[in-house]
Design a protein around this motif. Sequence first.
Motif, PDB file in Angstrom:
ATOM      1  N   TYR A 297       0.649  -1.261  -0.080  1.00 50.70           N
ATOM      2  CA  TYR A 297      -0.014   0.043   0.203  1.00 50.70           C
ATOM      3  C   TYR A 297       0.976   1.170  -0.065  1.00 50.70           C
ATOM      4  O   TYR A 297       2.024   1.152   0.367  1.00 50.70           O
ATOM      5  N   ASP A 298       0.285   2.255  -0.353  1.00 48.30           N
ATOM      6  CA  ASP A 298       1.098   3.661  -0.412  1.00 48.30           C
ATOM      7  C   ASP A 298       0.403   4.436   0.778  1.00 48.30           C
ATOM      8  O   ASP A 298      -0.585   4.398   1.040  1.00 48.30           O
ATOM      9  N   THR A 299       1.372   5.287   1.288  1.00 45.83           N
ATOM     10  CA  THR A 299       1.073   6.213   2.062  1.00 45.83           C
ATOM     11  C   THR A 299       0.705   7.695   1.686  1.00 45.83           C
ATOM     12  O   THR A 299       1.374   8.199   0.779  1.00 45.83           O
ATOM     13  N   CYS A 300      -0.741   8.239   2.175  1.00 46.24           N
ATOM     14  CA  CYS A 300      -1.113   9.444   1.528  1.00 46.24           C
ATOM     15  C   CYS A 300      -1.019  10.497   2.413  1.00 46.24           C
ATOM     16  O   CYS A 300      -1.298  10.394   3.556  1.00 46.24           O
ATOM     17  N   LYS A 301      -0.456  11.695   1.856  1.00 43.28           N
ATOM     18  CA  LYS A 301      -0.160  12.877   2.699  1.00 43.28           C
ATOM     19  C   LYS A 301      -1.493  13.731   2.356  1.00 43.28           C
ATOM     20  O   LYS A 301      -1.641  14.095   1.033  1.00 43.28           O
ATOM     21  N   THR A 302      -1.901  14.471   3.488  1.00 45.99           N
ATOM     22  CA  THR A 302      -2.898  15.379   3.271  1.00 45.99           C
ATOM     23  C   THR A 302      -2.514  16.693   3.799  1.00 45.99           C
ATOM     24  O   THR A 302      -1.333  16.927   4.271  1.00 45.99           O
ATOM     25  N   GLN A 303      -3.286  17.765   3.484  1.00 48.26           N
ATOM     26  CA  GLN A 303      -3.057  19.066   3.949  1.00 48.26           C
ATOM     27  C   GLN A 303      -3.330  19.400   5.687  1.00 48.26           C
ATOM     28  O   GLN A 303      -2.970  20.108   6.141  1.00 48.26           O
ATOM     29  N   TYR A 304      -3.679  17.931   6.265  1.00 49.10           N
ATOM     30  CA  TYR A 304      -4.129  18.129   7.698  1.00 49.10           C
ATOM     31  C   TYR A 304      -3.121  16.913   8.187  1.00 49.10           C
ATOM     32  O   TYR A 304      -3.573  15.891   8.672  1.00 49.10           O
ATOM     33  N   PRO A 305      -1.773  17.121   8.493  1.00 51.88           N
ATOM     34  CA  PRO A 305      -1.099  15.933   8.945  1.00 51.88           C
ATOM     35  C   PRO A 305      -1.057  15.745  10.394  1.00 51.88           C
ATOM     36  O   PRO A 305      -0.937  14.356  10.935  1.00 51.88           O
ATOM     37  N   THR A 306      -1.985  16.513  11.091  1.00 57.82           N
ATOM     38  CA  THR A 306      -1.988  16.130  12.765  1.00 57.82           C
ATOM     39  C   THR A 306      -3.638  15.804  12.901  1.00 57.82           C
ATOM     40  O   THR A 306      -3.895  15.211  14.245  1.00 57.82           O
ATOM     41  N   LYS A 307      -4.514  15.853  11.887  1.00 56.53           N
ATOM     42  CA  LYS A 307      -5.920  15.332  12.282  1.00 56.53           C
ATOM     43  C   LYS A 307      -6.040  13.958  12.147  1.00 56.53           C
ATOM     44  O   LYS A 307      -5.141  13.232  11.676  1.00 56.53           O
ATOM     45  N   ASP A 308      -7.082  13.452  13.057  1.00 60.33           N
ATOM     46  CA  ASP A 308      -7.341  12.058  13.221  1.00 60.33           C
ATOM     47  C   ASP A 308      -8.259  11.731  12.317  1.00 60.33           C
ATOM     48  O   ASP A 308      -9.629  11.834  12.599  1.00 60.33           O
ATOM     49  N   PHE A 309      -7.819  11.009  11.297  1.00 62.32           N
ATOM     50  CA  PHE A 309      -8.983  10.560  10.209  1.00 62.32           C
ATOM     51  C   PHE A 309      -9.295   9.103  10.636  1.00 62.32           C
ATOM     52  O   PHE A 309      -8.632   8.190  10.615  1.00 62.32           O
ATOM     53  N   ARG A 310     -10.853   8.863  10.782  1.00 62.86           N
ATOM     54  CA  ARG A 310     -11.193   7.577  11.114  1.00 62.86           C
ATOM     55  C   ARG A 310     -11.874   6.752  10.182  1.00 62.86           C
ATOM     56  O   ARG A 310     -11.878   5.797  10.539  1.00 62.86           O
ATOM     57  N   ASP A 311     -12.278   7.335   9.279  1.00 67.24           N
ATOM     58  CA  ASP A 311     -13.070   6.543   8.250  1.00 67.24           C
ATOM     59  C   ASP A 311     -12.829   7.149   6.781  1.00 67.24           C
ATOM     60  O   ASP A 311     -12.638   8.315   6.542  1.00 67.24           O
ATOM     61  N   ILE A 312     -13.131   6.163   5.861  1.00 68.26           N
ATOM     62  CA  ILE A 312     -12.776   6.561   4.351  1.00 68.26           C
ATOM     63  C   ILE A 312     -14.011   5.738   3.762  1.00 68.26           C
ATOM     64  O   ILE A 312     -14.008   4.604   4.003  1.00 68.26           O
ATOM     65  N   TRP A 313     -14.176   6.403   2.396  1.00 70.30           N
ATOM     66  CA  TRP A 313     -15.094   5.760   1.565  1.00 70.30           C
ATOM     67  C   TRP A 313     -14.478   5.957   0.329  1.00 70.30           C
ATOM     68  O   TRP A 313     -13.939   6.994  -0.170  1.00 70.30           O
ATOM     69  N   ALA A 314     -14.212   4.494  -0.362  1.00 70.57           N
ATOM     70  CA  ALA A 314     -13.698   4.840  -1.681  1.00 70.57           C
ATOM     71  C   ALA A 314     -14.487   4.231  -2.700  1.00 70.57           C
ATOM     72  O   ALA A 314     -15.312   2.961  -2.366  1.00 70.57           O
TER      73      ALA A 314
END
Length: 262
Positions: free
Chosen positions: A1-18
């Motif tokens: 898998y790849d690591t994705c970087k966002t503009q919010y490096p300190t936020k806690d992302f808990r869910d994703i829909w693809a």
Amino acid sequence: YDTCKTQYPTKDFRDIWAIDQHTAVAMSISDSAVIIKTTDGGNSWKTVYHDETPGIFLDVIEIDPKTGVGIVLGDPLSQNQQSQKHFKALLTTDFGNSWINIPDAEWSIPLDTLESFFAASGTSLSIILSKANHKKQQYALTVGFAGGGLNPQFHLLQIGYTPKKSAAQEPQTDQPSAWKFKSLPTLPMTLKGGPAWGCYGLSILVRLPLTPTTSSTNGRQPKHPQMATAVAFVSVKHIPKNTSLTCFFAISKTTATLFTPQ
């Protein structure tokens, strides 16, 4: 898998829909909640929702890949820290490109002082059925959701959304008349209530159309078909030196959709 970087490096992302290898929508929970979307496999992300209301906490995001209609559900929130708390809820009709605040209503009032949801799994809610007529801007959504509380309950909710148009023919999303809600009877879960106890995840396992009998419909085809929904719940409670796991299975019968776009 790849690591994705966002503009919010300190936020806690808990869910994703693809929906595919290129397109995904991700949700952060609190400390100003944000929803971001990528259409290039995570190389770049666009902020599609941002809310800095104190105390906001989002738990789950679900979008129907066939219709583009989806919902975000969050913990009870008071707009001014003094008024009645309501579940935070958002609606999308365009695959997560934009999000609309679902207005507070009777269905979104917590059943008790502890009722909230668990964001750890991102599975506190499941879409049962959605309908969309994008040309007429008519949308309908049926969902089931559950969490924790003094007496954990499984909720069934139907949402109808038809935005009124302004003189400039632009949809007016903040009009109460654009919304219809049908909250079906809640289903008690055989789970002990209390802090950190309840439904940590659920999944809609079976969606079976029910064949109406002649006696039940007086020989006529029902306007709104019914279905049986089998739902599995998993509850976990961590206590010192012990972890308990409870599985709950139930079958409920409900109207498939109340607000069907024409």
